[in-house]
Design an enzyme around this catalytic site. Sequence first.
Site, short mmCIF file in Angstrom:
data_model
loop_
_atom_site.label_atom_id
_atom_site.label_comp_id
_atom_site.label_asym_id
_atom_site.label_seq_id
_atom_site.Cartn_x
_atom_site.Cartn_y
_atom_site.Cartn_z
N ASP A 13 0.86 -1.18 0.00
CA ASP A 13 0.00 0.00 0.00
C ASP A 13 0.91 1.24 0.00
O ASP A 13 2.12 1.15 0.17
CB ASP A 13 -0.97 -0.01 1.19
CG ASP A 13 -2.20 0.87 0.90
OD1 ASP A 13 -2.17 1.67 -0.05
OD2 ASP A 13 -3.19 0.78 1.65
C1 BGC Z 1 -4.99 3.34 0.12
C2 BGC Z 1 -5.21 2.29 -0.94
C3 BGC Z 1 -5.06 2.89 -2.30
C4 BGC Z 1 -3.69 3.54 -2.40
C5 BGC Z 1 -3.40 4.13 -3.76
C6 BGC Z 1 -3.73 4.14 -0.11
O1 BGC Z 1 -3.67 5.24 0.72
O2 BGC Z 1 -4.94 2.70 1.38
O3 BGC Z 1 -6.47 1.70 -0.78
O4 BGC Z 1 -5.23 1.90 -3.28
O5 BGC Z 1 -3.62 4.56 -1.44
O6 BGC Z 1 -4.17 5.24 -4.00
#
Ligand code: BGC
Length: 784
Positions: free
Chosen positions: A304
């Site tokens: 993530d």
């Molecule tokens: C979130 C994810 C997301 C990623 C990319 C993160 O902050 O937890 O769910 O896919 O950002 O945008």
Amino acid sequence: MQKYMSRKLKAVFILTCIFLTFNSLAQDKSTLRSAVPVHTGVYDPAIDMKVESLLRNMTLEEKVGQLVQYSAGQPTGPGTGRTDYNDMIARGQIGALFNISTAKETNAFQRIAVEKSRLHIPILFGLDVIHGFRTEFPIPLGLASTWDPLLVEKASRVAAQEASATGIRWTFSPMVDIARDARWGRMAEGAGEDPFLGSAMAAAYIRGYQGQHLDAPDSIAACAKHYVGYGAAEGGRDYNTTEISEHTLRQFYLPPFQAAVNAGAASIMSAFNSINGVPASANPFTLTQVLRNEWGFRGIVDSDWTSLGELIPHGIANDGITAARKAFMAGVDMDMVSSLYHDHLAALVGSGQVPQARLDESVRRVLRVKFALGLFDHPYADETREAAAMLKPESIELARTAAERSFVLLKNSSGPNNAPILPLSSNIHSLALIGPLADDADNMLGSWSGLGKNDDVISFHAALVKHVGEDHLLHVKGTDIANGSDEDLTAAVNAASKADVTILALGEDAGQMTGEAASRSNPGLPGRQQELLEKVVATGKPVVLILFSGRPLTMPWAFEHVPAVLAAWFPGIQAGPALVRTLYGESNPTGRLVVSWPRSVGQEPLYYNALSTGRPADKHDLSKPPAGGDDKYVSRYLDVQNSPQFPFGFGLSYTTFRYGATQVSQKQLKAATLNATLNHDGRHPALTATAEVMNTGQRAGEEMVQLYVRLQGTSVAQPVRSLQGFQRVTLGPGETKKVTFDLGPEAFALWNDQNGFATESSKVSIWIASDSTQGTKAEVEILP
Ligand code: BGC
């Protein structure tokens, strides 16, 4: 040999697809722990050969480059990584970019990769396409409330068609985290609290995004997230620690991910949270033992956003190089935004701390997905296809259907003429429409709304004006979502006093109060909305409350005093038409809750599939204070009932249904026989359960018939109920249908004290019911 292998694999793939498609249409018959993965090209030996020949030519730096991912647009987390992407791409130092959203932009970056980098390896472009790309559907919590995997599959197909037209071939969706706590803002992004329903939804999203073939130009690779346990954040506070026993992980949190893997998900995202002290983004148990060794996952594990850098504040690494090593060795292939692989992975391989073979394995996983997507053959988006792919009439129509089916009618009590207040009579002369969300476009799009635009939205107000005419509608805001003035409140009360019926449109701010980093310790009506509600109800005029939210809101007063309440979540671009059709009975509500609706935040985490305590309170009247003695020494609160305001699976219709007794085909089963056919994808039904369902009302309607199971006498305690099937049945007024569920051995299996899924000798209760608290039970015995 190679040819034979490939044909054989293709045959298995096609048969599996046919089987899974059949299964998905049957909805309820799909099993939780299916053992036959669909490989969607990521496992094709012909692709493996291409990967190997490319890998042989790659330098260490180029290999590392494939494992590096940056955001090149609107940031969706802290920091943005770097910005010198053009140079890095030309040097083969970037494998994936995200947060770019037009064909022109993706093509510009792609041209550098394909034309200027030494090996011409295309970039994989990603985006959070969560509930639509341009055609915004209801938020995932709303989509799940349809209990309609086929509809979810169609919605994600539309999302894939639109996104791919811009060169985005990877979505960070579906979020399959089990969510048991309404304080957690990201409950909005998932399918709720149940692993069975969550697994059906997970597979549906993946089928929709990835289509029949990943290399079709309109297919996009899915990414099931956030692996794993993210929804169990303590106190519902986003990013918080989780403590989850292996039993709970296996039986509740992991199944939707396994369903995603079995449906062929091309990637998995590792989560932010720590699990029992080990962060999910450096957790060898979940990432390697379970995901790779047990489930055979061959796709990409992506971190993530900066979750690798976050290993330092988590406290398991004191510097970037250690964080990179721990994450990589635990099983994270690609680094989203942290830059730690870019900075340290080559050195780690050079010093032998990361074996070369391990690096090659991760690079293979990324290249396989790129080949499977057909990116090497068709790296560019067709800029002429882009505009035409968006907002097609049939996509908009689907968005309206999805919105209508996502609405959950929570309450519909009698109005002045003793009939339920909804659907509204077309004879009502004057309506007041009040509330901060009545004439709103932005919030209707929900959080993570991709490229959705306010102009695409038909607001509730616009649709209502169209339906009843300007002259019959008094529209006042009453208050903003978070702030309000006395004057506005007074104007609202005046409007309500003049109207025959008032419709209140209240709720949360989708962007600020739901989704990521939007946990609320008091998830009730924000600002002065409760005050507005009470004042409007005090006019004595009939009130219909439409709630827009990304979670169930604790507002017991409303459920006591407002005659009709509809949970509308955030319905997407067709919010207005869907609401008007529902309010006027052109659409009969069929949505059902996928989360237990709390009375009070103090009940959280609250979920129906809980274990019994040693002192259950179910025989006691918890609406009164304890009378002492037996009434006191049970598991209860002194100040609120244990039960939710509305249980999991609940939802009213404009008609009513009556259930006959649950009947079963056998009274006894054998654990040994069940275990022999466990994990055969429901091909060996062990038992058939049936019940008659009758439409006892005056209208046609659809009922979501649910099947629940309880096991008692097992080695590890099992939930008081767990969903093991669901089926939609359409009934005309007075019509009765017999509903049949074929239950496979999986319905009776548990993660037991021997650390494996098995059935055990036990007492089984089975309910066919309208929600998780209803139904008559049939009993079955499982013998050894
Ligand atoms: C979130 C994810 C997301 C990623 C990319 C993160 O902050 O937890 O769910 O896919 O950002 O945008």
